[in-house]
Scaffold this motif. Sequence first.
Motif, PDB file in Angstrom:
ATOM      1  N   ASP A   1       0.862  -1.181   0.000  1.00 50.44           N
ATOM      2  CA  ASP A   1       0.000   0.000   0.000  1.00 50.44           C
ATOM      3  C   ASP A   1       0.902   1.236   0.000  1.00 50.44           C
ATOM      4  O   ASP A   1       1.223   1.789   1.051  1.00 50.44           O
ATOM      5  N   LEU A   2       1.310   1.648  -1.192  1.00 51.11           N
ATOM      6  CA  LEU A   2       2.271   2.746  -1.329  1.00 51.11           C
ATOM      7  C   LEU A   2       1.731   4.072  -0.798  1.00 51.11           C
ATOM      8  O   LEU A   2       2.436   4.776  -0.065  1.00 51.11           O
ATOM      9  N   PRO A   3       0.480   4.462  -1.133  1.00 51.52           N
ATOM     10  CA  PRO A   3      -0.028   5.724  -0.584  1.00 51.52           C
ATOM     11  C   PRO A   3      -0.054   5.751   0.946  1.00 51.52           C
ATOM     12  O   PRO A   3       0.286   6.765   1.562  1.00 51.52           O
ATOM     13  N   SER A   4      -0.438   4.637   1.571  1.00 48.92           N
ATOM     14  CA  SER A   4      -0.491   4.602   3.034  1.00 48.92           C
ATOM     15  C   SER A   4       0.907   4.605   3.643  1.00 48.92           C
ATOM     16  O   SER A   4       1.122   5.171   4.725  1.00 48.92           O
ATOM     17  N   LEU A   5       1.874   3.980   2.968  1.00 53.70           N
ATOM     18  CA  LEU A   5       3.258   4.055   3.418  1.00 53.70           C
ATOM     19  C   LEU A   5       3.743   5.503   3.405  1.00 53.70           C
ATOM     20  O   LEU A   5       4.423   5.956   4.334  1.00 53.70           O
ATOM     21  N   ALA A   6       3.377   6.230   2.354  1.00 58.35           N
ATOM     22  CA  ALA A   6       3.765   7.644   2.272  1.00 58.35           C
ATOM     23  C   ALA A   6       3.108   8.449   3.386  1.00 58.35           C
ATOM     24  O   ALA A   6       3.758   9.289   4.025  1.00 58.35           O
ATOM     25  N   ARG A   7       1.833   8.204   3.629  1.00 55.42           N
ATOM     26  CA  ARG A   7       1.147   8.922   4.705  1.00 55.42           C
ATOM     27  C   ARG A   7       1.803   8.629   6.050  1.00 55.42           C
ATOM     28  O   ARG A   7       2.003   9.546   6.865  1.00 55.42           O
TER      29      ARG A   7
END
Length: 262
Positions: free
Chosen positions: A207-213
């Motif tokens: 989950d790339l977006p959640s990793l960024a968040r």
Amino acid sequence: MSPDGAFPSVSGTPWPGISYFCSTREGGVSEGPWSSMNVGLHTGDRLSHVQANRHVLRRFLPGEPVWLNQVHGCEVLDADQSLMDLSPGSPSVVPTADASITMQRGRVLAIMTADCLPVVLASTDGRALGVAHAGWRGLAAGILEQTLAALHQRHQSAASWRAWIGPAIGPRHFEVGADVYAAFVDHDDQARRFFAKAVSGEKWLADLPSLARHRLERAGVDSIELSGHCTYSRPDLFYSYRRETETGRLVTLAWLDAQSSQ
């Protein structure tokens, strides 16, 4: 839509003093796998088509975008200090970096993507702005933290920060190997929750977006918004390199408005 509502694009919650949006694949002249709003010069598309698409895009902007040669690294360009010629159609003079920052009103920052994360970062007072290209390599190496640090350096009195994470490949489609899993989890055990074991053996769905968040929260960003758009699952709207290796590039653009409301 773009800030004026006229260009096919997606954006997030309005920010005082800042305009930002990500293009879609609609509204351009490119054909075939690049149809139609491809802005990437190194995608195999006809140069004349890319230049025409960039010309269309330019009509909705207050200035020429600061294009970057993105290499999945951690270099952050201070666009206000750069004296390079950033004219369109001149890739030989485009600076190599994966993020850029500005405090100059009307200076348009640009990040190209086709599955990677485009991230817009800004001070909540609307005075400092950055954009970053974060694939898994750049994200794991700290491109977002480096961009935020560069912004802190320029605007040391900023009270708080906000971020928008634009269209990118979603967690149902981003299958990765043990190397990607280790790049995050070996340095942060909390990152485990953003990986789900895939059916195909030693693979994970990341989950790339959640990793960024998660990383932005740890870095002290107060308000973070995810676009919720998956590039892989929407071939009608977005380019996706994972879906089709011969494809175009989206562009996320952001600038400080001429007159801040704060």
